[in-house]
Each structure stands twice: as structure tokens, then as C-alpha cells.
Write a protein that holds these residues in place. Structure first.
Motif, mmCIF file in Angstrom:
data_model
loop_
_atom_site.group_PDB
_atom_site.id
_atom_site.type_symbol
_atom_site.label_atom_id
_atom_site.label_comp_id
_atom_site.label_asym_id
_atom_site.label_seq_id
_atom_site.Cartn_x
_atom_site.Cartn_y
_atom_site.Cartn_z
ATOM 1 N N LYS A 123 37.493 68.480 35.522
ATOM 2 C CA LYS A 123 38.148 68.690 34.230
ATOM 3 C C LYS A 123 39.116 67.532 33.929
ATOM 4 O O LYS A 123 39.957 67.186 34.757
ATOM 5 N N GLY A 124 38.975 66.943 32.763
ATOM 6 C CA GLY A 124 39.846 65.842 32.361
ATOM 7 C C GLY A 124 39.239 64.469 32.572
ATOM 8 O O GLY A 124 39.697 63.481 32.016
ATOM 9 N N ILE A 125 38.181 64.399 33.381
ATOM 10 C CA ILE A 125 37.522 63.113 33.612
ATOM 11 C C ILE A 125 36.531 62.868 32.479
ATOM 12 O O ILE A 125 35.626 63.667 32.252
ATOM 13 N N LYS A 126 36.710 61.752 31.788
ATOM 14 C CA LYS A 126 35.873 61.452 30.631
ATOM 15 C C LYS A 126 34.526 60.850 31.032
ATOM 16 O O LYS A 126 33.486 61.230 30.514
ATOM 17 N N ARG A 127 34.545 59.898 31.950
ATOM 18 C CA ARG A 127 33.310 59.244 32.396
ATOM 19 C C ARG A 127 33.390 58.963 33.907
ATOM 20 O O ARG A 127 34.315 58.277 34.339
ATOM 21 N N PRO A 128 32.468 59.449 34.706
ATOM 22 C CA PRO A 128 32.475 59.122 36.141
ATOM 23 C C PRO A 128 31.872 57.734 36.372
ATOM 24 O O PRO A 128 30.757 57.463 35.904
ATOM 25 N N PRO A 129 32.562 56.846 37.068
ATOM 26 C CA PRO A 129 32.039 55.510 37.342
ATOM 27 C C PRO A 129 31.445 55.392 38.746
ATOM 28 O O PRO A 129 31.812 56.133 39.660
ATOM 29 N N LEU A 130 30.529 54.448 38.930
ATOM 30 C CA LEU A 130 30.023 54.095 40.252
ATOM 31 C C LEU A 130 30.954 53.066 40.856
ATOM 32 O O LEU A 130 31.312 52.073 40.205
ATOM 33 N N ALA A 131 31.368 53.299 42.098
ATOM 34 C CA ALA A 131 32.389 52.447 42.702
ATOM 35 C C ALA A 131 32.013 51.978 44.103
ATOM 36 O O ALA A 131 32.427 52.572 45.103
ATOM 37 N N PRO A 132 31.242 50.902 44.212
ATOM 38 C CA PRO A 132 30.899 50.377 45.537
ATOM 39 C C PRO A 132 32.031 49.551 46.139
ATOM 40 O O PRO A 132 32.809 48.920 45.412
ATOM 41 N N ILE A 133 32.116 49.563 47.456
ATOM 42 C CA ILE A 133 33.045 48.681 48.166
ATOM 43 C C ILE A 133 32.294 47.392 48.476
ATOM 44 O O ILE A 133 31.179 47.418 48.987
ATOM 45 N N ILE A 134 32.902 46.254 48.111
ATOM 46 C CA ILE A 134 32.249 44.964 48.336
ATOM 47 C C ILE A 134 33.086 44.120 49.300
ATOM 48 O O ILE A 134 34.319 44.155 49.264
ATOM 49 N N PRO A 135 32.441 43.358 50.178
ATOM 50 C CA PRO A 135 33.177 42.530 51.140
ATOM 51 C C PRO A 135 33.818 41.318 50.472
ATOM 52 O O PRO A 135 33.255 40.745 49.533
ATOM 53 N N THR A 136 35.007 40.939 50.938
ATOM 54 C CA THR A 136 35.696 39.756 50.436
ATOM 55 C C THR A 136 36.329 39.008 51.603
ATOM 56 O O THR A 136 36.328 39.474 52.746
ATOM 57 N N GLU A 137 36.916 37.872 51.288
ATOM 58 C CA GLU A 137 37.578 37.045 52.293
ATOM 59 C C GLU A 137 38.722 37.785 52.977
ATOM 60 O O GLU A 137 39.017 37.561 54.149
ATOM 61 N N LYS A 138 39.366 38.705 52.238
ATOM 62 C CA LYS A 138 40.521 39.420 52.763
ATOM 63 C C LYS A 138 40.195 40.845 53.204
ATOM 64 O O LYS A 138 41.099 41.644 53.429
ATOM 65 N N GLY A 139 38.924 41.147 53.325
ATOM 66 C CA GLY A 139 38.552 42.490 53.762
ATOM 67 C C GLY A 139 37.532 43.107 52.839
ATOM 68 O O GLY A 139 36.342 42.852 52.940
ATOM 69 N N ALA A 140 37.990 43.934 51.895
ATOM 70 C CA ALA A 140 37.064 44.595 50.979
ATOM 71 C C ALA A 140 37.767 44.938 49.678
ATOM 72 O O ALA A 140 38.975 45.167 49.643
ATOM 73 N N SER A 141 36.995 44.964 48.605
ATOM 74 C CA SER A 141 37.498 45.376 47.295
ATOM 75 C C SER A 141 36.593 46.466 46.744
ATOM 76 O O SER A 141 35.449 46.627 47.184
ATOM 77 N N LEU A 142 37.118 47.202 45.777
ATOM 78 C CA LEU A 142 36.357 48.261 45.124
ATOM 79 C C LEU A 142 36.001 47.787 43.720
ATOM 80 O O LEU A 142 36.883 47.412 42.947
ATOM 81 N N LEU A 143 34.711 47.795 43.389
ATOM 82 C CA LEU A 143 34.241 47.385 42.063
ATOM 83 C C LEU A 143 33.906 48.633 41.261
ATOM 84 O O LEU A 143 33.012 49.389 41.615
#
Length: 332
Positions: A123-143
Motif C-alpha cells: 500500500k502506497g507504492i506507486k511503481r515497483p522497480p527492478l533493483a539489481p546489485i552491480i559490481p564496482t571499484e568500491k564494492g557494489a552499487s544498486l541500480l
């Protein structure tokens, strides 16, 4: 069994189904003893393959589904007409509360549609997004978002940032993660209409640590923890990321094998190279969760092999243990 994380797995979805899916399930169960899996799909095919394997039989239940949603099928029509498909049957297990999570390497559009129509949004969520974790130089980021909402609005991106921050802080253990919006420059006045309208909203949001814009070339360096964009941009970034990585590996391998000197050098750098490449292996993080639903839905690559399937299932256990959905409900 009430302490178990129960995962409904679409055994028929993906390029390498059912073999890679079943192997991934067995591997996950052997690694963690608090996971129970429903293998959903054509029972006869599943039993034929799994019969030659060693696995904890008390933690797998095969549920028959006579239909399969193919990769190229129109998503909405497939979900509505193929009621006995492995995907729909597995999603209904989550809806009914028999399973905590759903994992599939199948038709991406059908997973997105099925997640929203069958499981439903918090309830209250307008659009659910897909959120993969991607590797980076400093560890990982969430896209976030990488494929669910190509026509997102500013208020949707603000929710993506909030949900992404909650997920990242808990799953990767970094307090007050840095949030940035994908842009074509660092200046606030740059970008398309969506970015220009979203930027001030993120800037005013007290629930996140917004640091401004991030250009695509800065993403692999790990300058931001949570990277916010609409799905068209996010999907292009993700596919480019994967394409460059595989091309780079191919070029390095070709170069090292092209001469005797290269082969000798390859042997010398192999341990370091192997360790470095392991850190940049996106499959170690599992699949992409669809954030903001009443139950967890995880989409893995269509070409997912055993390792990615295994990590996606373990990811479900982590998601439940950290009560990510409960936190999203409470904070948004």
C-alpha cells in the motif's frame, strides 16, 4: 518449517531450464539449511532430472504445472491465459502465503506483470522497480530501476530512491548510502525533463542521502551506492555494463593466448586476475528483486546458470531475515 525461508522457483523459466535451475536449487539447499524450495513446473521432467541427484528431499517439494510462459510471449496475455504455467502457479504460492519469495529466469515482462497482478503492491507504492546489485571499484552499487518502468514520473523515482536506500543499507550493511540520479552532467540544470523535475524532489527528501547527479562513466567507480533512473536508461546501463565486461574478458584472453610471451605472462598474472574478476562477477549477488510488492519477486538473467540461481535463492533468505518488506511498509 515456520522458521524456513520458503522459495517458489519457476523450474521451467530461462534458457537453461530446468537443469541449471534445479542444480541451483540443490546447491542453495546444501549451502543453507534454513531454506525450503518449491520446484514448480512439469513434474515428469523435473523428477526425471532430479532423480539422479543427491539433495535434501525433505526441503524440496515438486508442484506440477502443465504450461510454460515462453520468452517471446506478450506478458499480460500470458499471465491471464496460462493459469497453469509454472510462473503463475509459483506466484500464487507467494500470494497464498505458502512461499515467502518467487525466483524465475523466465519472461521478464511476465514476471513484472505477474508480480503486480497476482502478488500486488505494498500500500502506497506507486511503481515497483527492478533493483539489481552491480559490481564496482568500491564494492557494489544498486541500480534502480533497470527494467520495470520505462515511463516513470518524478514521484516514482523518489520512491525508487527510498526503497533502494532501505534495501542497500540492510543487504550490504552500509549506513546512510549515497544516492545519485543518472544524468548527462553534474550540473543541476542538466538532463531531460524527468531528471530536471526529479532532482529538486530528491534534494528535498530527508529520508535519503542524496549527493546529486552521476554520469554513466562514474558508475563503475562506485561514486554512488544507490543509482536512480527510469527503466529505459537503467536497462541500457545494465546491458552495456554486461557487454563491456564480457568483451573485455574475451579481448584479454585472446591477447594472452596470442603469443608465447602472452601465455607466460598469463600464467604469472592468473591468480591476481582471477581474484579481481571474482569481485566483478555480478552473479555473486543473485538476481534483481522487484521492490515494493507484498512478497518478494526475484528476476534472474534468462541465461542464468547454477551459481546465479543459487545466489538468488540465498538472496531471498537474506531479504526475509532483514525484513526488507516490513521496513518499506513502515518507512514509505
Amino acid at each position: 518449517m515456520h522458521n524456513m525461508t520458503k522459495v517458489a522457483v519457476d523450474a521451467m523459466g530461462g534458457d537453461n531450464a530446468p537443469e541449471a535451475i534445479i542444480d541451483g536449487v540443490i546447491s542453495a539447499l546444501k549451502e543453507k539449511d534454513d531454506i525450503f524450495c518449491y520446484l514448480v513446473g512439469k513434474e515428469e521432467i523435473i523428477k526425471t532430472y532430479i532423480g539422479s541427484k543427491e539433495y535434501p528431499q525433505d526441503r524440496i517439494e515438486i508442484i506440477n504445472a502443465t504450461e510454460v510462459i515462453e520468452t517471446a510471449e506478450p506478458p499480460v496475455n500470458a499471465i491471464r491465459t496460462k493459469k497453469d504455467s509454472s510462473m503463475v502457479v509459483a506466484l500464487n504460492l507467494v500470494k497464498e502465503g505458502r512461499a515467502d519469495a518467487f525466483v524465475s529466469a523466465g519472461n521478464s515482462g511476465a514476471i513484472l506483470v505477474g508480480g503486480q497482478l497476482i502478488i500486488g503492491r505494498i500500500k502506497g507504492i506507486k511503481r515497483p522497480p527492478l533493483a539489481p546489485i552491480i559490481p564496482t571499484e568500491k564494492g557494489a552499487s544498486l541500480l534502480v530501476d533497470c527494467g520495470a518502468n520505462v515511463d516513470a514520473r518524478p514521484q516514482h523515482l523518489v520512491q525508487f530512491a527510498k526503497m533502494g536506500s532501505i534495501y542497500y543499507e540492510n543487504a550490504l550493511g552500509r549506513k546512510n548510502p549515497k544516492v545519485a540520479i543518472v544524468n548527462i552532467g553534474a550540473e543541476e540544470e542538466k538532463g531531460n525533463q524527468l531528471v530536471k523535475e526529479t532532482f529538486p524532489l530528491l534534494k528535498e527528501c530527508k529520508d535519503i542521502n542524496f549527493i546529486g547527479s552521476i554520469e554513466a562513466r562514474e558508475i563503475p567507480h562506485g561514486y554512488a551506492d544507490v543509482i536512480v533512473c527510469e527503466a529505459f536508461t537503467g536497462n541500457v546501463i545494465l546491458k552495456m555494463y554486461e557487454g563491456v565486461a564480457s568483451t573485455f574478458l574475451s579481448v584479454i584472453k585472446e591477447g594472452l593466448l596470442s603469443s608465447l610471451r602472452g601465455k607466460i605472462g598469463g600464467l604469472l598474472i592468473k591468480p591476481v586476475l582471477k581474484s579481481t574478476l571474482k569481485e566483478f562477477d555480478a552473479t555473486q549477488y543473485g538476481g534483481a528483486p522487484l521492490l515494493g510488492l507484498n512478497g518478494l519477486v526475484v528476476k534472474t538473467h534468462g541465461s542464468a546458470q547454477k551459481k546465479e540461481v543459487k545466489n538468488s535463492i540465498i538472496q531471498c533468505a537474506t531479504f526475509k531475515e532483514l525484513k526488507i518488506n516490513e521496513q518499506i511498509q513502515e518507512k514509505i
